[in-house]
Structure formats: structure tokens, C-alpha cells
Scaffold this active site. Structure first.
Site, PDB file in Angstrom:
ATOM      1  N   SER A 125      34.941  22.589  16.563  1.00 24.15           N
ATOM      2  CA  SER A 125      36.094  21.897  17.202  1.00 24.15           C
ATOM      3  C   SER A 125      37.334  22.577  16.772  1.00 24.15           C
ATOM      4  O   SER A 125      37.353  23.887  16.520  1.00 24.15           O
ATOM      5  CB  SER A 125      35.940  20.640  17.646  1.00 24.15           C
ATOM      6  N   ASP A 138      37.069  25.012  20.395  1.00 22.37           N
ATOM      7  CA  ASP A 138      35.958  25.238  21.381  1.00 22.37           C
ATOM      8  C   ASP A 138      36.308  24.998  22.703  1.00 22.37           C
ATOM      9  O   ASP A 138      35.475  24.842  23.707  1.00 22.37           O
ATOM     10  CB  ASP A 138      34.784  24.184  20.860  1.00 22.37           C
TER      11      ASP A 138
END
Length: 497
Positions: free
Chosen positions: A116, A261
Site C-alpha cells: 500500500s 496500490d
């Protein structure tokens, strides 16, 4: 011949330093070896088999972000799928919500290799059941799986001895693009000139395609071959300066970006001022006509003050908690249910219908929906004016990085002793000079303190990294920012205690 080693996934994760975070496993790259990634995937598939979501020949969709370690980890995950009797379906380097959209649409499991927004020296794996994200009970089901790992497969450092290449990628981007094009239409963003801060976001090219398909002119900005950890909840000063500079130089209507992401959005107005994620979520929920909105305790209280929704629900921080509450609310809601987080990720718990067109539920963090819905709503008046119509509550968040979790927990324990009078005395001793008298404390997730003047200070140890997050809310942005800096300074002073 060396015999396979049998151990529970929870024990292997504990030994490695990889742990469950939001929707999956995360840890330092050196800890997330091929062996650990393989074991996590096997634990996921064994648990899926238990609950009827996986059997031999089941397809498992895989994708990843643009970190240097991601291709290696993907190969280990794909090998685990093969060894479990499944068929790995490589979907390329695409956004997490695009992978989830594809997997949910075909009722197959999927996993995304990504860390992330956290730095490149860490990575992780997000898991999705055929029906949606794994929730906390699913993590427990994965962790207890007993695995027999063949030591011949891995070298002394835990690397696969003979890693097979990934399959040729299948196209899942087109279906994700049409999700928005078919609902909003090709003129939804017509007339807008948008800057797209691409940095190292995995969805940077797909997002440009989507915005152009909806009629916008798109100027690509800030593309990087090096991974940049853009955190939508704690923007770097350079990200703030870049947006303001681009807005002044290019006369843009707005600037769009995402995290690594591409499941958390960023949206800035014509001045290059980034909107808070919870402001973006509130606007999106209103534009979609939601009846019930679920959001964590860290989100701005303008949600309730807006009076725009029949029901609002507050949860712990993290999409699994939001999803669980959305699922429960959907059983009783009289209209659409959605959720959002302070980081901007938007979760659609119900189908939305408009002029005979359906936007199907996607109960996972999505960056595209809030960006498109809010830009479309602001097309004629501009984002700044749209935001000005909301109740004027401002939030700000920052963090103490490289702050050990035990130290963070010790601070919270000291501020929240069993004796409530002592709790009030300690909190007011530290924070009354900044915010006045204490009105109430919320322990839903961390320590959220509301003061009589309406100011809010919220302390919460991160579940993904060694850092202590601090959220503040006040009447103005300057007040929220100043309160945050002053409160962080106070918290630093508490560390030795």
C-alpha cells in the site's frame, strides 16, 4: 531425504516478523521471504477449502504493485497456488480494487501483493475471498492452518530454489474502466482539465484512461521510476508543494492521485489544495444518495452535522471493520449503504441505480469512485465551492514515525487508567492548555478525546507500521493543524514515561 516441516501459519508469521495488518499480511521485505509468502498463500487456500471457497482447479487471481520486491513475492504466491492444486491467473500490475472487482465478478479468490502506502522496504499480501475482503475472523482461520512445507523448495534464506515464471497476464483493466464509463457516461467529466500526479502508483496509467474515457483532459505529472510512499492520510510536505505549484503553472480544474496500490484517492481543487479523505468520502456518499454511511471514529464529524443521511455508524479504523458494519446495516437499511475511511478509500455496500444504469456494489476500498463522483458533481461550480457547502469542520493527521508499538501502547495506558477521575486529570494536565476541558473519551479505537470547545485529539498506534498516529479536528484547518503539531509535541514528551 528431508521431511517436510509442519507448523501453524501463526507460528511461522511470529517467527518471521510478518503480521496481519489491514486485509492481509505485511512486514519488512527481508522478512517476507518466498517461504513466508508461499506459506501465507497456502494458509489462505487451506482456509478457503474449509469454508467451501477453493478446490482443485479453482482459479486464483493474482496482481501486484510497482515495488521492487513485488514480482518475487508474486512468483512465490503463484507457486503456492499451483502446489495447492489451483490455477494462478496473473492479472498484471493493476490497482487492488480492479483485482477485487474482477475476482468478485467471477466469484474466485484473489490476492494482491502490495504494501500500500508504506515505504519500499516493506511489502505485503492482501487476500480476497470469492465474496469479498478477508475480515478479522478469516485472519484467525488462516493463522491456525497447519502447513507442511517442503524444505527442498527453499534455500537457507527462504528463497524458492527454482521459481517458475508468472503466467502471461490477462486483461482486467478494461472491465474496471467500463464499471465507471457505463454508469457515469462519456461526458461526465467533459470540459475539465485534470492533473494526474502519477508518482509510483500502480493505477497511474489506468486512472488516466478512465478519466479520459469520461471526457476529461488529463495532464500526467510527477511520474517516478522509484517507489514513493504517498500516504493519503499523512501527506509529505513535498506532495503539498507539488500540487500547489502544478495548479498555479497549468491552470488545472483539479489534481488527482492515489496511494501505491491505488485503492485510496487524493483529490485537490483548482488551487492545489488536497481534500481530506473523509471530506471526499462524505461528498461521494451524498452524491450517490446513500441512506446509511459507515465510517471509522477518526473521520470528520461533518458527516453527522451535514444531516444528509438517515443513519451513520462509527467503527474501529480499518476496512474490515467498515465492511462488517456495512454488511450488518444492509440487512435493515431502507436505501443504499456505503462506507469510507479518513484515508479516502470508499466502499460501496449496495448497488446504485441511476437512470436505468447500475453501479454494482464493490465492498472494498476504491479510489476511482469518489474521485469521479465528486468531480462530476463539482464540474460546473468547482471543488472549492462544493466543499464550502459542508459544515465547517477541519481535520488533520500526522504521525510519529519509527515509534515502537509497545511505547505507543504504554502512552495510551498511562492516559487511560482504570480510575476515570485520574484519567480526566492526566488528559487535562497534558492537553487542556491546548484544547480546554475534557468532555468525553471514546475508546472504540485508540484514545479519542473530545473537549468542551469542540476540539478532538485522537491517538492511535498504527496496525501496519511502527508509528503512532495522531488525528485532530477543529473549526478551521489552521486550528486543526496547529492543534496536531502541539499535541504531537506533548506526546513525544510522554514517551519516556
Amino acid at each position: 531425504m528431508t521431511q517436510p516441516t509442519t507448523l501453524a501459519l501463526r507460528d511461522l508469521m511470529a517467527q518471521s516478523g510478518v503480521a496481519f495488518g489491514t486485509s492481509g499480511a505485511r512486514g519488512p521485505v527481508e522478512a517476507l521471504t518466498d517461504r513466508v509468502a508461499y506459506a501465507c498463500t497456502q494458509g489462505f487456500l487451506r482456509y478457503l477449502h474449509e469454508i467451501g471457497g477453493f478446490s482443485p482447479q479453482t482459479q486464483v487471481a493474482l496482481a501486484g504493485d510497482l515495488r521492487l520486491s513485488t514480482p518475487r513475492i508474486l512468483r512465490a504466491c503463484a507457486q503456492a497456488v499451483r502446489d495447492a492444486g489451483g490455477r494462478p491467473l496473473f492479472c498484471g500490475h493493476v490497482p487492488t480494487p480492479a483485482l477485487a472487482h474482477y475476482g468478485l465478478g467471477r466469484a474466485i479468490p484473489s490476492l494482491m501483493v502490495t504494501g500500500s502506502h508504506i515505504p519500499d522496504d516493506r511489502n505485503g499480501i492482501k487476500f480476497h475471498l470469492p465474496t469479498g475482503e478477508i475480515l478479522k475472523p478469516d485472519e484467525a482461520g488462516m493463522a491456525r492452518q497447519e502447513l507442511a512445507l517442503d524444505p527442498a523448495r527453499f534455500d537457507a534464506q527462504g528463497a524458492l530454489v527454482d521459481p517458475a515464471p508468472l503466467p502471461e497476464p490477462v486483461d482486467i483493466e478494461t472491465g474496471y474502466l467500463h464499471r465507471y464509463l457505463d454508469f457515469f457516461g462519456p461526458q461526465a467529466l467533459a470540459g475539465l482539465t485534470l492533473g494526474l500526479y502519477q508518482h509510483s502508483a500502480v493505477g497511474r496509467d489506468l486512472l488516466a484512461r478512465i478519466l479520459r474515457a469520461l471526457g476529461a483532459q488529463v495532464l500526467a505529472l510527477g511520474r517516478s521510476d522509484r517507489f514513493i510512499p504517498v500516504d493519503t492520510e499523512a501527506l509529505r510536505p513535498q506532495d503539498v508543494a507539488l500540487a500547489r505549484g502544478w495548479a498555479a503553472e497549468h491552470r488545472l480544474d483539479a489534481i488527482v492521485s492515489t496511494d501505491g496500490d491505488s485503492d485510496r484517492p487524493l483529490l485537490a481543487d483548482h488551487r492545489g489544495e488536497w481534500l481530506r479523505g473523509d471530506t471526499l468520502g462524505l461528498l461521494c456518499a451524498r452524491e450517490l444518495g446513500a441512506a446509511c454511511v459507515v465510517t471509522p471514529v477518526s473521520s470528520n464529524t461533518a458527516l453527522e452535522r451535514s444531516g444528509a443521511f438517515a443513519r451513520t455508524i462509527r467503527t474501529r479504523i480499518g476496512s474490515p471493520h467498515v465492511i462488517a458494519a456495512m454488511d450488518q446495516a444492509a440487512r435493515h437499511a431502507a436505501g443504499p449503504v456505503c462506507g469510507y475511511e479518513a484515508n479516502g478509500g470508499f466502499l460501496l455496500g449496495s448497488d446504485i441505480w441511476r437512470d436505468g444504469r447500475k453501479l454494482a456494489a464493490l465492498p472494498t476500498r476504491d479510489a476511482v469512485l469518489p474521485v469521479v463522483a465528486v468531480l462530476a458533481a463539482a464540474r460546473t461550480q468547482g471543488l472549492a465551492k462544493l466543499c464550502a457547502g459542508l459544515p465547517q469542520r477541519a481535520t488533520f493527521s500526522d504521525r510519529l514515525e519509527h515509534f515502537p508499538n509497545p511505547d505507543a501502547q504504554a502512552i495510551l495506558a498511562w492516559l487511560d487508567p482504570a480510575d476515570k477521575a485520574q484519567r480526566t486529570a492526566r488528559i487535562e494536565a497534558e492537553f487542556a492548555p491546548l484544547a480546554g476541558r475534557l468532555r468525553q473519551v471514546d475508546l472504540t479505537d485508540g484514545l479519542r478525546m473530545t473537549f468542551e470547545n469542540g476540539a478532538i485529539i485522537h491517538l492511535r498506534p498504527s496496525g501496519n507500521a511502527p508509528e503512532l498516529r495522531l488525528y485532530t479536528e477543529a473549526e478551521t484547518e489552521d486550528a486543526a493543524r496547529s492543534l496536531n503539531a502541539a499535541a504531537l509535541a506533548r506526546v513525544r514528551g510522554l514517551a519516556p514515561r
